[in-house]
Structure formats: structure tokens, C-alpha cells
Design an enzyme around this catalytic site. Structure first.
Site, PDB file in Angstrom:
ATOM      1  N   HIS A  26       0.821  -1.224   0.000  1.00  0.00           N
ATOM      2  CA  HIS A  26       0.000   0.000   0.000  1.00  0.00           C
ATOM      3  C   HIS A  26       0.855   1.275   0.000  1.00  0.00           C
ATOM      4  CE1 HIS A  26      -3.087   2.918   0.864  1.00  0.00           C
ATOM      5  NE2 HIS A  26      -2.554   3.187   2.040  1.00  0.00           N
ATOM      6  N   GLU A  47       0.802   5.704  12.230  1.00  0.00           N
ATOM      7  CA  GLU A  47      -0.549   5.363  12.681  1.00  0.00           C
ATOM      8  C   GLU A  47      -0.686   3.897  13.078  1.00  0.00           C
ATOM      9  OE1 GLU A  47      -4.686   6.054  10.517  1.00  0.00           O
ATOM     10  OE2 GLU A  47      -3.375   7.774  10.481  1.00  0.00           O
ATOM     11  N   ASP A  48      -0.043   2.997  12.316  1.00  0.00           N
ATOM     12  CA  ASP A  48      -0.284   1.561  12.481  1.00  0.00           C
ATOM     13  C   ASP A  48       0.893   0.772  13.057  1.00  0.00           C
ATOM     14  OD1 ASP A  48      -2.757   2.029  11.369  1.00  0.00           O
ATOM     15  OD2 ASP A  48      -2.100   1.590   9.332  1.00  0.00           O
TER      16      ASP A  48
END
Length: 767
Positions: A79, A107-108
Site C-alpha cells: 500500500h 498510525e499503524d
């Protein structure tokens, strides 16, 4: 047609249906292969670029996302790489590409913004931070407040650096390309959000390369039947249509050569959403839509654009009223081109677009086209391009300052970003061009010039003749606004006739400012009345430090502005009083027992508490974080109206307000009741699990139980208990106990159950 430059990227990345992108092929998903493709693209438009930063970002992102997978099952690093490739196709600078590749790492994964700043510099860290803030955008009818707040953040981040939204658009584009792996309801949610917010932003920034694909993919998932029918209908006569387009391209190329005009000529079928929009706006079937095809002529200069137009009009018969000169009158996103619709040799209408190479770049890449100048040192050109393209963003930021009501802000924003809206072009007495939404009136025109002109307007002339203020402006109208210093200002009726979001916002703003003093007085009275009703001590909560917190939460400069917003209805006094009370109670905690709660109740009247769910169990926020439990007699879930009951020796139990046990309390027992409400946080509104019980009344029939079970299975809801009985009259009663996350999910389930054949009524157990 398939080999034209505008489709080159799509052909590399996608399976095609008649020239339109559908989805990425499975065999182009190897990370190393993708990384090499990214570097090739960067070197193509920036041969001397130092790619060490990009290489470092790839390795960092690979390590950070190691072991993570997407819903498709592929490694997560795919991604960020695709986001980088999309940004490289827009010819963005390397800082933007690096931020695009790292945008999910903060974020992840365990990676922090500080680490990004140390490794890649402050500029990249700011871009990553901007995109990370946008990641939590929620989209559901019951979370409008959250969505509006996130959108406000997004526009503020865009104002600081427009590259933030370009990264977000690239991120959204790849997510839309891989949306097939999401659940159908999630697909529709994401597609609607894309159609309402992101595709229109891409359009406003002039990035048609991204906008067109977002449009088509949104249509594919939001209205799959419409999309598939379009694919079928367009593919049905594909060969014949391609032959027709190639014939036109060949004829036009020959005539350009004979007229000694240097030109590149391409042909294409218009993208799906463009065709669908025409069908909706003109209320036509596919067969009735003009100009399904477009031929594009790219020439060297503006002079050649008009020379080519002359040649074309000599070759084919132009259709009256279908010529648009966007070179003399550019669109608000600075798009320039000549558009003319003509009748083909076989009676088939088609559109020709004529533009220069620079206009084509601007049309394809929009604001992104100007970043290469920044690296070349022409910063002034970048600033000018940004200024011209971002008038609409400044307008949105103005609304943010003027508007406290999130729902009103969201409504105005969606109206302003409406993809289906069409524009009309009109002129000021000096010959300046103004473009307004179709259906606009002279009032819209007045406010488009300046809010002072709108506020003092008393009439209008169109093409030299006096008209009513609700006259609908037509393309080419010359409009003169009549003003008077004696005007009392706009009328509230104007809000019903104006079409543009800008005019509505400015009229509302005038009323708020004009009656500010009255609104402040009214707001102060409403707060005092609310405090009395809630038995809140006004003197305790009206401390400057508490007021300051409320001002910051709702984005106001001073306390009078908060009161004025309450006075004109933009802010609820209950929200403000609750927040003031919360801040007061944070400073005044003390040990709470059943007796002290009862003492508080008897001394101060009912006090409202907020119920939220934490990992340690259920807590009451507002009365010193006291632990409570949910009653089993009525099984309340988030969204229900609730009430607290102080039990003897077992703390507090929470019931629905319609619970039979609560309705039949004795007068003495009623003293033990306390007002309660749900905490509006992620934990209480969707993170917890709650037992709910329903009674379903239906005509008895074979297969009923299977149909009911199917609804629960499809909704992925865990059934804990079921009891079925039938009466002699043939009525079946099903009692179901199951786990839900809140009232919203429960309502959706009830709606599905009501659609089952034979179901007569559904009710919740109420004690």
C-alpha cells in the site's frame, strides 16, 4: 485509443473495460518490483534526483510494517509503495513521496513522529503528521459531529501545506482500487465518503488524473448495478465505437496537417461517472446522451487553439449552444480548454477539446503540476498557482471561524463540494467573469462580488432590464446589482432562494453579527436556566478557567461568542453546561458511597452522569468514576435513554427509562434515581459489547426460524439465547438474546428483521 498518454498509467496498473480502470492485476504486487517501478517514474521526470531518501523510506516502511497484511492478504508494504507510485505519477517532490510511503507507519506501527523527524527531516514529519490526523475520518449519520470535527482538522492541515491533501488523495485512490476486499457495507460507506469529499477536492485542485478514477470507483461500489449496466452497455458496441473514434482522429489529424497546425490528436470514451452525471442531470438514458466520445487536440499556442477550432467547425457541423470557451473564462480550478460538440459523419455527436500542452498539464495534474517549479527555484509561480486555486479553501476556513454548529458546517461543505452541481457563467458590468452554481439568483451574484454588496442590495438589472431577485441566472448574462445605504440588510427569505453555499454562509453570518448583543443576552439567560434545571451551581462553574476550556473546545475567541452562539441556536446550552460541570468536578473529587450519592441527590436535585465503558468495567463519569453495572431486566445499550438507580449495598445499576421496574417504583424508591447518559466516545458507542433482548411476533410458517437466524448470521451478531412458542391462533413469538455494540447496530438489525415475511411486530424487553 488504448495507447494514448492519458491512459498509459491506467493500462500499466489496471485491467480495462473500454478504456476505464477497474482493478489492479494480481501479478503486479511484488514489493521489489513496485519499488523499482517507483524509482523509474521518479527518474523519468527528475533524472538528477537523489533517491537515497526514497530508498531509506522504503527500507524504514518495510521494517515498520513487517508481518502486517492487508485485507487482500498481501504484505502491507504494497500500500505505501502504491501511494508513492501515484505521487510519482503526479511528479511530486521527493519529500511528498517519502511522506506518502511513511504515512501509515506512525498510525499503524510503533514508529513515532519524532523518529520520522530525526531520520527524514522536519518537513517530512509535518506532512506525515498532517495525513495521520486525517486518517480517523468517520462517516455515518450518527457520527456527524465526529466527521465534521475531522474535516475541520483536514482543511486546517491543507491550509498549512497543500501537499497533505495530495498525499491523502493518493492514499484514498489506492484504497479505492483495492476496495473489493472490504465488506459490502464498508465499500458503500467509503465510496460515499469519496464521492462527497475526496473526488470534489481533487476536482477543486484540478487533478483530473485522480478525480476521474475516484469518480468511477465510487460509482462502481456505491451503485454497483448502475456501474455494471454502464459497462455492459458501453462494451456492447465497443468495436464499432472504437472504429468511429479512430476515424474522427484520423480525419482531424489530416486536416490539422493540411492547415499547417502542429497538433497531437487523441480519442477516448468519456469516463463512467461523467456519463452517469449527464444521465442524472439531463434525465436521459445512455442512448440519449450526446458526446459519449471526446477527441482531444493538443497544440503549441493559444493562437493555434482558435485556429484549430476554425478548422474543426469547417469540417463538421457544430451543435448550437454546445461551445464553451474555458480559455477566455477558466474554471475556478484554472482549467483551460475549448470545448465544442459536433455532429459526426454518421449523425453521431461527439466532443472535441482543444488546449495547449501547458493547459493539458494543468488539467491532468492541477496544483501538483507546479511542484516541479519549486525545485527549479520558481517559487513565485508556485505561490501564484496556489493562491488562484485555493480561494475555495480560504472560503471554507472562513466558515470554520464563523460557524460553531458542526452539522451546519457539514451541510454547507457538502453543498459546496457537490459533484453533480453544474455552473453558470455571467459577467459584471465591467466584463469580469463570475461562475456560480446552476440555478443561482442575483443575490448569489451580489455575495460573490462582496458581502457588503449583498448586504446593501435592493434590486438587480440583467442585460439592462430590472428583474426580480429570484431570477435564475443564465449563461452569458450581464448583471448589475443595485445597492442602497438605507437598506436594512438581507431578509431571512433570501436563504430560501440563494443557491450558492457562499451566499448562505454570508447571510447567516450577517444575522449572527447584527443581533450579537441580543444573542449574548439570550445565551446568558439560557445557560442560567439550564443550570437551574440541572441543579448546577452557576457561580461554581462560571470560572474563567472552565470557560477557557469550553472556548477552546468549540473554537471561540471569547466567552461572549460562546453565549452568542447559544443565543442564535448554533450551540446547545446543555452541552456547554455539562462541560463546565465536568471541569468543575475534576477539581472537586471526593470519596463516594451509596449514602453520599443519595445525600447529593436529596441536597441538589438530580445530577446527570455520563456512562462509559472502560477495560476495567463500567464507570460513571461525573460522579467520581464510581463503578456501576447494567441491569439484566431491560438490557440497556449505547443510544438508549437511561437512568441510574442507587441500590442498597450493591452500588448503582443502569436501566432504560422505559424499564417496567423503574416505572413502578414507590415514591421512597424514586429518591434513589439519578439522571444518566452515555459518554459520547468510541468506547461507549461502538467498542463495548452489550446484551440486548427482542421479542419478535410473526405469523407461524415453515422456514421462519431459518430466515430470522440468517439475518443474525449475515450481521455477524452472536445469539446468546432463543425461545420460540406458538399460539393456537397461529402466532409465533421469538424471544432472542444477543450481543450488540450499540443502539445504531440494534436499529439496523430490527429494520432487517421487519422485512422478513410474516413479521407483525418487534419489541424490546422492558423489564
Amino acid at each position: 485509443m488504448a495507447g494514448t498518454p492519458e491512459y498509459e498509467l491506467l493500462n500499466r496498473n489496471f485491467a480495462m473495460v473500454d478504456g476505464h480502470a477497474v482493478k489492479a492485476p494480481e501479478d503486479y504486487q511484488d514489493p521489489e518490483q513496485l519499488y523499482q517501478a517507483l524509482i523509474e517514474r521518479v527518474r523519468k521526470y527528475h533524472p538528477s534526483a537523489d533517491i537515497s531518501m526514497i530508498e531509506k523510506a522504503y527500507k524504514t516502511a518495510s521494517e515498520a510494517h513487517n508481518g502486517q497484511a492487508r485485507k487482500s492478504g498481501e504484505p502491507y508494504i504494497i500500500h505505501p509503495l502504491w501511494v508513492g507510485i501515484i505521487l510519482a505519477d503526479l511528479e511530486m517532490d521527493k519529500e511528498t513521496i517519502v511522506a506518502g510511503m511513511l504515512h501509515d507507519a506512525v498510525e499503524d506501527t510503533d514508529m513515532t513522529l519524532d523518529e520520522v523527524g530525526l531520520e527524514f527531516g522536519e518537513e517530512v514529519a509535518l506532512l506525515v503528521d498532517g495525513v495521520t490526523k486525517l486518517g480517523q475520518l468517520s462517516y455515518s449519520q450518527d457520527k456527524l459531529e465526529i466527521q465534521a470535527e475531522n474535516l475541520r482538522k483536514m482543511f486546517l492541515a491543507m491550509a498549512k501545506d497543500i501537499r497533505v491533501i495530495i498525499i491523502k488523495l493518493a492514499d484514498r485512490l489506492h484504497n479505492m482500487r483495492t476496495l473489493e476486499f472490504m465488506r459490502p457495507e464498508k465499500q458503500k460507506e467509503k465510496a460515499k465518503e469519496t464521492m462527497d469529499i475526496y473526488a470534489p477536492i481533487a476536482q477543486r485542485l484540478g487533478i483530473s488524473k485522480i478525480k476521474i478514477e475516484l469518480d468511477d470507483l465510487s460509482l462502481k461500489y456505491s451503485q454497483p448495478e448502475v456501474y455494471q449496466q454502464l459497462v455492459h452497455d458501453l462494451n456492447e458496441r465497443k468495436t464499432k465505437r472504437e472504429e468511429f473514434v479512430q476515424q474522427i482522429v484520423s480525419e482531424v489529424s489530416t486536416h490539422m496537417k493540411n492547415a499547417h497546425i502542429q497538433a497531437k490528436v487523441y480519442g477516448r470514451v468519456k469516463h463512467f461517472f461523467s456519463i452517469y452525471k449527464k444521465m442524472v442531470n439531463q434525465n436521459k438514458t445512455l442512448d440519449q446522451v450526446y458526446d459519449l466520445f471526446a477527441v482531444r487536440i493538443i497544440v503549441d499556442s493559444v493562437k493555434d487553439c482558435y485556429a484549430a477550432l476554425g478548422v474543426i467547425h469547417e469540417m463538421y457541423t457544430p451543435i448550437p449552444g454546445r461551445f464553451k470557451d474555458y480559455i477566455a473564462m477558466p474554471k475556478p480550478n484554472m482549467y483551460q480548454s475549448l470545448h465544442t460538440t459536433l455532429m459526426g459523419p454518421s449523425g453521431q455527436p461527439f466532443e472535441i477539446q482543444i488546449r495547449t500542452e501547458e493547459m493539458h498539464k494543468t488539467a491532468e495534474y492541477g496544483i501538483a503540476a507546479h511542484w516541479k517549479y519549486k525545485e527549479g527555484g520558481d517559487a513565485a509561480k508556485v505561490v501564484q498557482a496556489q493562491e488562484e486555486k485555493l480561494n475555495w479553501l480560504r472560503q471554507i476556513l472562513e466558515w470554520q471561524r464563523d460557524m460553531s454548529d458542526n452539522r451546519e458546517f457539514l451541510s454547507l461543505l457538502k453543498g459546496d463540494l457537490d459533484l453533480f452541481a453544474e455552473d453558470v457563467y455571467c459577467f459584471t458590468p465591467n466584463g469580469d467573469v463570475k461562475n456560480l452554481p446552476n440555478g443561482s439568483t442575483p443575490v448569489d451574484f451580489a455575495y460573490a462580488i462582496h458581502s457588503a454588496v449583498g448586504n446593501k442590495m435592493v434590486g438587480a438589472r440583467v442585460n439592462g432590464k430590472l428583474v426580480n431577485i429570484d431570477y435564475k441566472i443564465q449563461n452569458g448574462d450581464r448583471i448589475e446589482i443595485l445597492t442602497s445605504q438605507n437598506s436594512r440588510g438581507p431578509s431571512r427569505d433570501w436563504l430560501n432562494i440563494v443557491k450558492s453555499t457562499q451566499a448562505k454562509s454570508k447571510i447567516n453570518s450577517w444575522f449572527k453579527k447584527e443581533f450579537k448583543e441580543e444573542n449574548i443576552i439570550r445565551g446568558r439567560e439560557m445557560v442560567a436556566a439550564c443550570c437551574r434545571a440541572k441543579s448546577v451551581n452557576l457561580a461554581n462553574v462560571m470560572k474563567p478557567k472552565y470557560q477557557q476550556i469550553v472556548q477552546q473546545k468549540y473554537g471561540f475567541r471569547d466567552w461572549d461568542s460562546v453565549l452568542a452562539a447559544i443565543g442564535h441556536g448554533g450551540l446547545k446550552e446543555g452541552q456547554v453546561v455539562n462541560r463546565l460541570q465536568e471541569e468543575y468536578e475534576k477539581e472537586h473529587k471526593k470519596e463516594v458511597t451509596d449514602e453520599t450519592i443519595l445525600e447529593k441527590l436529596s441536597g441538589n436535585g438530580n445530577q446527570k452522569v455520563h456512562i462509559g465503558k472502560s477495560k476495567s468495567g463500567i464507570i460513571v463519569k461525573g460522579i467520581d468514576d464510581m463503578a456501576v453495572r447494567f441491569s439484566k431486566c431491560c438490557s440497556p445499550v449505547p443510544g438508549d435513554e437511561i437512568v441510574g438507580f442507587v441500590t442498597r449495598g450493591r452500588g448503582m445499576s443502569i436501566h432504560r427509562t422505559d424499564c417496567v421496574n423503574m416505572l413502578h417504583l414507590s415514591a421512597a424508591e424514586r429518591e434513589r434515581l439519578i439522571d444518566a447518559e452515555w459518554e459520547s466516545t468510541e468506547e461507549s458507542d461502538g467498542g463495548g459489547q452489550y446484551l440486548a433482548e427482542l421479542k419478535i411476533y410473526s405469523g407461524d410458517r415453515q422456514g421462519l426460524l431459518m430466515d430470522v437466524s440468517k439475518v443474525f448470521t449475515e450481521a455477524k451478531i452472536d445469539v446468546k439465547s432463543m425461545n420460540v412458542r406458538t399460539s393456537k391462533k397461529g402466532t409465533a413469538t421469538l424471544e432472542m438474546g444477543f450481543i450488540v455494540r450499540g443502539r445504531e447496530e440494534l436499529n439496523r438489525l430490527i429494520e432487517k428483521l421487519r422485512q422478513i415475511e410474516g413479521v407483525m411486530d418487534i419489541e424490546r424487553t422492558a423489564g
